[in-house]
Design a protein around this motif. Structure first.
Motif, PDB file in Angstrom:
ATOM      1  N   ILE A 140       7.699 -10.160   7.588  1.00 49.04           N
ATOM      2  CA  ILE A 140       8.844 -10.993   7.220  1.00 49.04           C
ATOM      3  C   ILE A 140       8.401 -12.455   7.142  1.00 49.04           C
ATOM      4  CG2 ILE A 140      11.106 -11.848   7.968  1.00 49.04           C
ATOM      5  CD1 ILE A 140      11.577  -9.117   9.260  1.00 49.04           C
ATOM      6  N   GLY A 141       8.731 -13.103   6.032  1.00 49.12           N
ATOM      7  CA  GLY A 141       8.323 -14.490   5.828  1.00 49.12           C
ATOM      8  C   GLY A 141       7.098 -14.618   4.942  1.00 49.12           C
ATOM      9  N   MET A 142       6.386 -13.497   4.717  1.00 44.71           N
ATOM     10  CA  MET A 142       5.215 -13.520   3.838  1.00 44.71           C
ATOM     11  C   MET A 142       5.646 -13.365   2.389  1.00 44.71           C
ATOM     12  SD  MET A 142       2.427 -11.116   5.802  1.00 44.71           S
ATOM     13  CE  MET A 142       1.927 -11.397   7.496  1.00 44.71           C
ATOM     14  N   GLN A 143       4.796 -13.814   1.462  1.00 37.78           N
ATOM     15  CA  GLN A 143       5.002 -13.544   0.060  1.00 37.78           C
ATOM     16  C   GLN A 143       4.725 -12.063  -0.207  1.00 37.78           C
ATOM     17  OE1 GLN A 143       6.108 -15.496  -2.728  1.00 37.78           O
ATOM     18  NE2 GLN A 143       6.877 -16.633  -0.953  1.00 37.78           N
ATOM     19  N   GLU A 144       5.327 -11.531  -1.239  1.00 36.09           N
ATOM     20  CA  GLU A 144       5.252 -10.101  -1.519  1.00 36.09           C
ATOM     21  C   GLU A 144       3.813  -9.584  -1.573  1.00 36.09           C
ATOM     22  OE1 GLU A 144       6.572  -7.018  -5.114  1.00 36.09           O
ATOM     23  OE2 GLU A 144       7.545  -8.976  -4.908  1.00 36.09           O
ATOM     24  N   GLU A 145       2.937 -10.274  -2.319  1.00 35.42           N
ATOM     25  CA  GLU A 145       1.560  -9.817  -2.464  1.00 35.42           C
ATOM     26  C   GLU A 145       0.828  -9.833  -1.122  1.00 35.42           C
ATOM     27  OE1 GLU A 145       2.942 -12.264  -4.117  1.00 35.42           O
ATOM     28  OE2 GLU A 145       3.222 -11.420  -6.135  1.00 35.42           O
ATOM     29  N   GLU A 146       1.063 -10.892  -0.347  1.00 36.31           N
ATOM     30  CA  GLU A 146       0.421 -11.009   0.960  1.00 36.31           C
ATOM     31  C   GLU A 146       0.891  -9.899   1.894  1.00 36.31           C
ATOM     32  OE1 GLU A 146       0.099 -14.234   4.673  1.00 36.31           O
ATOM     33  OE2 GLU A 146       1.421 -14.619   2.947  1.00 36.31           O
ATOM     34  N   ALA A 147       2.204  -9.584   1.848  1.00 34.35           N
ATOM     35  CA  ALA A 147       2.757  -8.540   2.709  1.00 34.35           C
ATOM     36  C   ALA A 147       2.189  -7.174   2.354  1.00 34.35           C
ATOM     37  CB  ALA A 147       4.277  -8.523   2.587  1.00 34.35           C
ATOM     38  N   ILE A 148       2.090  -6.912   1.045  1.00 34.67           N
ATOM     39  CA  ILE A 148       1.540  -5.623   0.591  1.00 34.67           C
ATOM     40  C   ILE A 148       0.095  -5.473   1.054  1.00 34.67           C
ATOM     41  CG2 ILE A 148       0.841  -4.328  -1.453  1.00 34.67           C
ATOM     42  CD1 ILE A 148       3.347  -5.487  -2.853  1.00 34.67           C
ATOM     43  N   GLN A 149      -0.689  -6.535   0.911  1.00 38.06           N
ATOM     44  CA  GLN A 149      -2.077  -6.493   1.342  1.00 38.06           C
ATOM     45  C   GLN A 149      -2.187  -6.249   2.848  1.00 38.06           C
ATOM     46  OE1 GLN A 149      -4.798  -6.423  -0.535  1.00 38.06           O
ATOM     47  NE2 GLN A 149      -6.036  -6.205   1.328  1.00 38.06           N
ATOM     48  N   LYS A 150      -1.296  -6.891   3.591  1.00 30.06           N
ATOM     49  CA  LYS A 150      -1.294  -6.729   5.051  1.00 30.06           C
ATOM     50  C   LYS A 150      -1.002  -5.286   5.439  1.00 30.06           C
ATOM     51  CE  LYS A 150      -1.483  -8.967   9.048  1.00 30.06           C
ATOM     52  NZ  LYS A 150      -2.660  -9.762   9.470  1.00 30.06           N
ATOM     53  N   LEU A 151      -0.044  -4.660   4.756  1.00 34.83           N
ATOM     54  CA  LEU A 151       0.293  -3.266   5.044  1.00 34.83           C
ATOM     55  C   LEU A 151      -0.872  -2.342   4.687  1.00 34.83           C
ATOM     56  CD1 LEU A 151       3.994  -3.169   3.769  1.00 34.83           C
ATOM     57  CD2 LEU A 151       3.229  -3.087   6.142  1.00 34.83           C
ATOM     58  N   LYS A 152      -1.535  -2.631   3.573  1.00 29.94           N
ATOM     59  CA  LYS A 152      -2.672  -1.807   3.159  1.00 29.94           C
ATOM     60  C   LYS A 152      -3.812  -1.896   4.167  1.00 29.94           C
ATOM     61  CE  LYS A 152      -1.850  -1.742  -1.847  1.00 29.94           C
ATOM     62  NZ  LYS A 152      -2.360  -2.167  -3.188  1.00 29.94           N
ATOM     63  N   GLU A 153      -3.983  -3.078   4.760  1.00 26.27           N
ATOM     64  CA  GLU A 153      -5.026  -3.233   5.783  1.00 26.27           C
ATOM     65  C   GLU A 153      -4.765  -2.330   6.983  1.00 26.27           C
ATOM     66  OE1 GLU A 153      -5.105  -7.349   6.765  1.00 26.27           O
ATOM     67  OE2 GLU A 153      -5.924  -7.991   4.820  1.00 26.27           O
ATOM     68  N   HIS A 154      -3.491  -1.971   7.200  1.00 31.53           N
ATOM     69  CA  HIS A 154      -3.131  -1.069   8.297  1.00 31.53           C
ATOM     70  C   HIS A 154      -2.931   0.360   7.801  1.00 31.53           C
ATOM     71  CE1 HIS A 154      -2.381  -4.926  10.247  1.00 31.53           C
ATOM     72  NE2 HIS A 154      -2.295  -4.303  11.398  1.00 31.53           N
ATOM     73  N   ASN A 155      -3.426   0.637   6.576  1.00 31.63           N
ATOM     74  CA  ASN A 155      -3.325   1.982   5.982  1.00 31.63           C
ATOM     75  C   ASN A 155      -1.884   2.463   5.860  1.00 31.63           C
ATOM     76  OD1 ASN A 155      -6.204   2.361   5.745  1.00 31.63           O
ATOM     77  ND2 ASN A 155      -6.250   2.711   7.968  1.00 31.63           N
ATOM     78  N   LEU A 156      -0.994   1.545   5.552  1.00 32.65           N
ATOM     79  CA  LEU A 156       0.417   1.882   5.397  1.00 32.65           C
ATOM     80  C   LEU A 156       0.856   1.660   3.955  1.00 32.65           C
ATOM     81  CD1 LEU A 156       1.841   0.184   8.626  1.00 32.65           C
ATOM     82  CD2 LEU A 156       1.629   2.646   8.215  1.00 32.65           C
ATOM     83  N   ASP A 157       1.656   2.595   3.456  1.00 31.07           N
ATOM     84  CA  ASP A 157       2.199   2.443   2.109  1.00 31.07           C
ATOM     85  C   ASP A 157       3.463   1.589   2.186  1.00 31.07           C
ATOM     86  OD1 ASP A 157       2.453   2.695  -0.582  1.00 31.07           O
ATOM     87  OD2 ASP A 157       2.878   4.849  -0.590  1.00 31.07           O
ATOM     88  N   TYR A 158       3.937   1.098   1.038  1.00 30.34           N
ATOM     89  CA  TYR A 158       5.112   0.234   1.016  1.00 30.34           C
ATOM     90  C   TYR A 158       6.075   0.672  -0.081  1.00 30.34           C
ATOM     91  CZ  TYR A 158       3.265  -1.896  -3.220  1.00 30.34           C
ATOM     92  OH  TYR A 158       2.824  -2.096  -4.496  1.00 30.34           O
ATOM     93  N   ASN A 159       7.314   0.263   0.074  1.00 31.82           N
ATOM     94  CA  ASN A 159       8.340   0.520  -0.931  1.00 31.82           C
ATOM     95  C   ASN A 159       9.236  -0.709  -1.046  1.00 31.82           C
ATOM     96  OD1 ASN A 159      10.254   1.939  -2.669  1.00 31.82           O
ATOM     97  ND2 ASN A 159      11.599   2.005  -0.881  1.00 31.82           N
ATOM     98  N   ILE A 160       9.378  -1.244  -2.257  1.00 31.95           N
ATOM     99  CA  ILE A 160      10.284  -2.375  -2.466  1.00 31.95           C
ATOM    100  C   ILE A 160      11.700  -1.804  -2.536  1.00 31.95           C
ATOM    101  CG2 ILE A 160      10.869  -4.366  -3.880  1.00 31.95           C
ATOM    102  CD1 ILE A 160       8.086  -4.459  -2.549  1.00 31.95           C
ATOM    103  N   ALA A 161      12.409  -1.865  -1.411  1.00 28.10           N
ATOM    104  CA  ALA A 161      13.724  -1.223  -1.308  1.00 28.10           C
ATOM    105  C   ALA A 161      14.816  -2.024  -2.008  1.00 28.10           C
ATOM    106  CB  ALA A 161      14.095  -1.017   0.156  1.00 28.10           C
ATOM    107  N   GLY A 162      14.584  -3.308  -2.228  1.00 24.62           N
ATOM    108  CA  GLY A 162      15.605  -4.112  -2.890  1.00 24.62           C
ATOM    109  C   GLY A 162      15.173  -5.551  -3.055  1.00 24.62           C
ATOM    110  N   ARG A 163      15.773  -6.198  -4.025  1.00 24.32           N
ATOM    111  CA  ARG A 163      15.565  -7.633  -4.243  1.00 24.32           C
ATOM    112  C   ARG A 163      16.940  -8.284  -4.270  1.00 24.32           C
ATOM    113  NH1 ARG A 163      10.232  -8.490  -6.007  1.00 24.32           N
ATOM    114  NH2 ARG A 163       9.184  -6.562  -6.632  1.00 24.32           N
TER     115      ARG A 163
END
Length: 451
Positions: A354-377
């Protein structure tokens, strides 16, 4: 706090209840010798100057409402850092309490309450006030059945342009309209959606949408259709089903356009013989009795059949038992193997993005081997592209093969057309600006020979 005197006239007697934003006390007005209710803002809100300013202004606007179905606001004040509203004291229960105790409530009782709620909202909407927080907790029922809608001031005070703030949802998201969940501009039709949720809850004893987090519930309000009441309560009158479904339409244009229209349909339903005579308990009882009546000799048949049974071949019986024991052993082994395989999946800690830019957040999740879903804008005061909420929250331990982490992304502040308020009263002008998502600026007063 008990025994404290506010404004040199209100003596605190006892605590009545507490909510997310305020505590409510029973008090004695020494000047007029009457019992009142005092709502005191919690310290975390009292320290927010912008919130307090909006709170005072909207509470004063709500004080202008005079209606038998609206809890009257008598006074607004501040003392020693305590911001408070003095209100009419109502003896009774909240609709939420009644639902918990007696749900599902009788149809005619719910309809009569709905008519009174509409009366209250009709008065507020004519005065350019949108409640924005209609829910069963904010509806009081007196001992003689009179409805009293409360919390107009606080509801409007929190009615800014967003529903999120550092990852936390404001308001009661189970009753939010889709446009509230999207942080869009709301009008009186948003209140009518919330009335639909209240009706649904009173008729069935359950809310149309639930979820583990406010974000998941908000997304359901936007994307999903509620289960039909007729699927929950067999034989539920079609006329009432249509009314509730119209209230809960996703698009404001498909809902009732004003409280009077909804009230008229509810009154019409009270004239329906199907509605008046409907009793869910009787229907359930009839279904059970019909089942017994249609099978009057089942016991005799089974008894007769049992008498005809003869001992089976012993060896055949042993063989069947052995087969099932072997089958059970095979499935137990396979189940244990699959369980071990699942349990051996690596675990990781969900990062707080929370508070990160979208690309940065996605990269952070990938570093933890976690997938992501953009649930809403959604529109928000946060910069466009910034993550404003996630599900699950950060610092939780999860398996790396879990479902994707849901992210809510800000679309930035929403641009809008400034409404014309020339010729309006000050109160109407402020309400119109805020209903369109704008914050009133400095007010300059000048003499005019024309107005």
């Amino acid at each position: 706090m008990i025994g404290k005197i506010l404004g040199n006239r209100y003596k605190i007697l006892e605590k009545i209840s507490g909510g997310g934003m305020a505590l409510v006390y029973k008090a004695q007005c020494n000047l007029l010798n009457r019992i009142v209710a005092i709502k005191i803002l919690k310290s975390e809100f009292a320290e927010d100057e912008d919130f307090v300013r909006r709170f005072r202004r909207e509470a004063q606007a709500a004080a202008s409402l005079s209606h038998p179905n609206i809890v009257g606001i008598y006074d607004v004040g501040e003392e020693d850092g305590l911001y408070y509203i003095v209100m009419e004291y109502v003896e009774g229960n909240t609709l939420k309490d009644l639902i918990r105790q007696k749900a599902p409530l009788p149809l005619t009782e719910v309809i009569e309450m709905g008519v009174q709620i509409c009366d209250a909202l009709e008065c507020a909407h004519k005065n350019m006030i949108v409640h924005r927080d209609i829910k069963s907790q904010n509806i009081m029922i007196t001992s003689d059945g009179r409805v009293k809608v409360t919390d107009f001031g606080i509801a409007r005070a929190t009615g800014g342009s967003t529903i999120t703030n550092t990852g936390n949802m404001f308001g009661s998201v189970q009753y939010f309209s889709p446009e509230q969940a999207r942080s869009d501009t709301v009008d009186e039709r948003s209140d009518l959606y919330s009335v639909g949720v209240v009706l649904y809850e009173a008729f069935t004893g359950k809310l149309p949408f639930n979820g583990e987090t406010p974000v998941s519930v908000a997304l359901k309000q936007i994307q999903e259709q509620p289960e039909l009441i007729s699927n929950i309560i067999s034989g539920f009158p079609k006329q009432l089903e249509v009314i509730v479904q119209k209230c809960l339409a996703k698009s404001p244009d498909d809902r009732y356009q004003n409280a009077e229209a909804l009230k008229n349909d509810l009154k019409q339903a009270l004239l329906s013989a199907e509605v008046v005579s409907f009793k869910p308990d009787n229907i359930e009882h009839t279904l059970v009795m019909d089942n017994i009546a249609n099978n009057p000799t089942s016991f005799e048949i089974n008894s007769a059949a049992s008498k005809k049974k003869r001992p089976k071949n012993v060896l055949k019986g042993i063989g069947i038992i052995a087969f099932f024991v072997l089958l059970f052993a095979v499935f137990s082994y396979l189940g244990a193997a699959l369980a071990r395989r699942y349990l051996e999946v690596p675990e990781t800690i969900v990062p707080n993005v929370i508070g990160m830019q979208e690309e940065e957040a996605i990269q952070k999740l990938k570093e933890h081997n976690l997938d992501y879903n953009i649930a809403g804008r959604v529109f928000d005061t946060a910069p466009a592209g910034q993550v404003i909420d996630q599900d699950p929250k950060g610092d939780q331990r999860v398996k790396t093969n879990r479902p994707p982490i849901d992210l809510i992304i800000s679309k930035g502040s929403k641009a809008g057309t400034v409404p014309s308020i020339i010729g309006r009263t000050e109160q109407e002008g402020i309400a119109l600006l805020e209903n369109n998502g704008f914050e009133p600026g400095r007010i300059i007063r000048e003499y005019s020979n024309e107005i």
